[in-house]
Design a protein around this motif. Structure first.
Motif, PDB file in Angstrom:
ATOM      1  N   HIS A  68       0.853  -1.195   0.000  1.00  0.00           N
ATOM      2  CA  HIS A  68       0.000   0.000   0.000  1.00  0.00           C
ATOM      3  C   HIS A  68       0.884   1.238   0.000  1.00  0.00           C
ATOM      4  O   HIS A  68       1.616   1.481   0.952  1.00  0.00           O
ATOM      5  N   HIS A  70       0.845   4.854   0.550  1.00  0.00           N
ATOM      6  CA  HIS A  70      -0.016   5.846   1.196  1.00  0.00           C
ATOM      7  C   HIS A  70       0.069   7.182   0.465  1.00  0.00           C
ATOM      8  O   HIS A  70       1.044   7.465  -0.202  1.00  0.00           O
ATOM      9  N   ASN A  99       3.554   0.430   2.852  1.00  0.00           N
ATOM     10  CA  ASN A  99       3.401  -0.586   3.892  1.00  0.00           C
ATOM     11  C   ASN A  99       3.012  -1.935   3.300  1.00  0.00           C
ATOM     12  O   ASN A  99       2.465  -2.008   2.207  1.00  0.00           O
ATOM     13  N   HIS A 101       0.457  -4.899   3.828  1.00  0.00           N
ATOM     14  CA  HIS A 101      -0.812  -5.171   4.500  1.00  0.00           C
ATOM     15  C   HIS A 101      -1.013  -6.663   4.602  1.00  0.00           C
ATOM     16  O   HIS A 101      -0.702  -7.402   3.670  1.00  0.00           O
ATOM     17  N   HIS A 108      -5.233  -0.637   8.340  1.00  0.00           N
ATOM     18  CA  HIS A 108      -3.862  -0.500   8.797  1.00  0.00           C
ATOM     19  C   HIS A 108      -3.686  -0.938  10.231  1.00  0.00           C
ATOM     20  O   HIS A 108      -4.434  -0.546  11.090  1.00  0.00           O
ATOM     21  N   GLU A 111       1.771  -1.292  11.447  1.00  0.00           N
ATOM     22  CA  GLU A 111       2.855  -1.898  10.668  1.00  0.00           C
ATOM     23  C   GLU A 111       3.946  -0.859  10.399  1.00  0.00           C
ATOM     24  O   GLU A 111       3.670   0.317  10.237  1.00  0.00           O
TER      25      GLU A 111
HETATM   26 CU   LIG Z   1      -1.556   1.030   4.341  1.00  0.00          CU
END
Ligand SMILES: [Cu+2]
Length: 122
Positions: A68, A70, A99, A101, A108, A111
């Protein structure tokens, strides 16, 4: 009247020149990233680009993960044994975490960022 037109034409020419310059400055950048045990090597944990760059992140992973990015809000599944490209134009400036996931967790956790993307203004 023709003077107004001439002024307008000059303004338009300037605007078009600015667009062309912005286009020439933008680079197409490829980064190769390999995830092992949920991490990437130290030297690729920070990716720095300039606003307007076309960025291609080429991912490999030893296991199936969901990435992901952001800010840009892009999600990608990376399956083992394949190269998965995540491509975007870096229009938003700032520092954005990428990140991992969990496929079974929603949203979220706390992490840790896998990689940070830094987009500097032009
Ligand atoms: Cu994320």
């Amino acid at each position: 009247m023709s003077q107004v037109r001439r002024a307008l034409a000059t303004v338009l020419t300037f605007a078009m020149t600015a667009i062309v310059i912005a286009d020439v400055r933008a680079a197409e950048l490829t980064f190769v990233l390999r995830i092992e045990n949920g991490r990437v090597p130290e030297n690729v944990r920070l990716i720095r680009v300039t606003q307007g760059d076309v960025v291609r992140l080429q991912w490999r992973s030893d296991r199936r993960v969901t990435l992901h990015l952001h800010g840009y809000d892009i999600e990608k599944v990376v399956a083992p044994g394949k190269v998965t490209s995540l491509m975007f134009t870096a229009y938003a400036t700032g520092r954005f975490p990428i990140n991992l996931h969990n496929d079974n967790a929603d949203g979220h956790g706390n992490e840790e960022a896998l990689v940070y993307l830094e987009v500097f203004p032009q």
